[in-house]
Motif scaffolding. Structure first.
Motif, short mmCIF file in Angstrom:
data_model
loop_
_atom_site.label_atom_id
_atom_site.label_comp_id
_atom_site.label_asym_id
_atom_site.label_seq_id
_atom_site.Cartn_x
_atom_site.Cartn_y
_atom_site.Cartn_z
N GLU A 1 4.13 22.98 14.56
CA GLU A 1 3.33 22.56 13.40
C GLU A 1 4.05 21.47 12.64
OE1 GLU A 1 1.31 25.33 10.91
OE2 GLU A 1 1.49 26.93 12.39
N VAL A 2 3.29 20.52 12.17
CA VAL A 2 3.79 19.51 11.25
C VAL A 2 3.09 19.71 9.92
CG1 VAL A 2 3.85 17.04 10.69
CG2 VAL A 2 4.33 17.80 13.03
N ASP A 3 3.87 19.94 8.89
CA ASP A 3 3.35 19.96 7.53
C ASP A 3 3.84 18.67 6.89
OD1 ASP A 3 1.98 22.54 7.01
OD2 ASP A 3 3.89 23.33 7.72
N ALA A 4 2.94 17.94 6.28
CA ALA A 4 3.32 16.65 5.73
C ALA A 4 2.44 16.29 4.55
CB ALA A 4 3.21 15.56 6.81
N VAL A 5 2.87 15.26 3.86
CA VAL A 5 2.08 14.66 2.79
C VAL A 5 1.96 13.18 3.13
CG1 VAL A 5 1.96 14.11 0.34
CG2 VAL A 5 2.90 16.30 1.06
N GLY A 6 0.72 12.72 3.11
CA GLY A 6 0.48 11.31 3.36
C GLY A 6 0.08 10.58 2.09
N ARG A 7 0.35 9.28 2.10
CA ARG A 7 -0.13 8.41 1.03
C ARG A 7 -0.64 7.13 1.68
NH1 ARG A 7 4.29 6.85 -2.50
NH2 ARG A 7 4.01 8.81 -3.56
N ASP A 8 -1.94 6.93 1.57
CA ASP A 8 -2.57 5.75 2.17
C ASP A 8 -2.24 5.59 3.65
OD1 ASP A 8 -3.72 5.08 -0.33
OD2 ASP A 8 -1.87 4.06 -0.92
N GLY A 9 -2.20 6.72 4.37
CA GLY A 9 -1.99 6.68 5.81
C GLY A 9 -0.55 6.67 6.26
N GLU A 10 0.38 6.84 5.34
CA GLU A 10 1.80 6.90 5.72
C GLU A 10 2.38 8.24 5.29
OE1 GLU A 10 4.40 3.66 4.81
OE2 GLU A 10 2.77 2.21 4.92
N ILE A 11 3.19 8.84 6.15
CA ILE A 11 3.83 10.11 5.81
C ILE A 11 4.98 9.84 4.84
CG2 ILE A 11 5.21 12.04 6.69
CD1 ILE A 11 3.56 11.89 9.28
N VAL A 12 4.91 10.50 3.68
CA VAL A 12 5.98 10.33 2.69
C VAL A 12 6.98 11.48 2.73
CG1 VAL A 12 4.64 8.85 1.15
CG2 VAL A 12 4.56 11.31 0.83
N VAL A 13 6.56 12.62 3.21
CA VAL A 13 7.46 13.76 3.42
C VAL A 13 6.84 14.65 4.50
CG1 VAL A 13 6.46 15.21 1.60
CG2 VAL A 13 8.84 15.57 2.29
N GLY A 14 7.68 15.22 5.34
CA GLY A 14 7.15 16.08 6.39
C GLY A 14 8.21 16.97 6.99
N ALA A 15 7.75 17.96 7.74
CA ALA A 15 8.65 18.90 8.41
C ALA A 15 7.99 19.38 9.69
CB ALA A 15 8.96 20.08 7.50
N ILE A 16 8.82 19.60 10.71
CA ILE A 16 8.34 20.13 12.00
C ILE A 16 8.86 21.54 12.15
CG2 ILE A 16 8.44 19.90 14.51
CD1 ILE A 16 8.90 16.89 14.09
N SER A 17 7.94 22.49 12.31
CA SER A 17 8.33 23.88 12.55
C SER A 17 7.83 24.31 13.92
CB SER A 17 7.79 24.81 11.46
OG SER A 17 6.39 24.71 11.36
N GLU A 18 8.47 25.33 14.43
CA GLU A 18 8.18 25.82 15.78
C GLU A 18 7.81 27.29 15.70
OE1 GLU A 18 10.86 26.35 19.85
OE2 GLU A 18 11.79 25.76 17.98
N HIS A 19 6.79 27.68 16.46
CA HIS A 19 6.44 29.09 16.54
C HIS A 19 7.45 29.79 17.44
CE1 HIS A 19 1.94 28.82 15.31
NE2 HIS A 19 2.66 27.92 14.68
#
Length: 119
Positions: free
Chosen positions: A12-30
């Protein structure tokens, strides 16, 4: 699809975008192999059993998805990966159940950042 690719990992990628660019994100694994509903799965962050190539492909795909949808605000993207072959399961333009977990794990307040991007 996740039930039919044996031995695949769900990511899973949880992220925040601003105008189509990721400003913060994290990759988690099940922890469990793919096929367990994400609401019932155990997540680990940072991911422990993903190759650098898989992480690079997930990151690149997430950036392309966020850009193509011109996301501003929270986004959760779920992937399936096996042998560095990465497939998108779903993309949700909302904060997911893993958002607070990701925020704490990377020490960034994703909700605050998303709110500021939306205002």
């Amino acid at each position: 699809i996740s039930k039919f690719i044996l031995g695949a990992k769900e990511i899973e990628v949880d992220a925040v975008g601003r105008d189509g660019e990721i400003v913060v994100g994290a990759i988690s694994e099940h922890v469990e192999n793919a096929g367990v509903h994400s609401g019932d799965a155990t997540l680990v962050l940072p991911a422990q059993d993903l190759s650098k190539e898989t992480i690079a492909r997930v990151t690149d795909s997430a950036r392309k998805i966020v850009a193509s949808l011109m996301v501003t605000g929270p986004v959760n993207i779920q992937f399936l990966a096996k042998d560095n072959d990465v497939k998108v399961i779903e993309c949700n333009l909302r904060a997911s159940r893993s958002f607070p977990f990701a925020s704490k794990a990377v020490d960034r307040d994703f909700i605050d950042i998303a709110t500021r991007c939306l205002l």
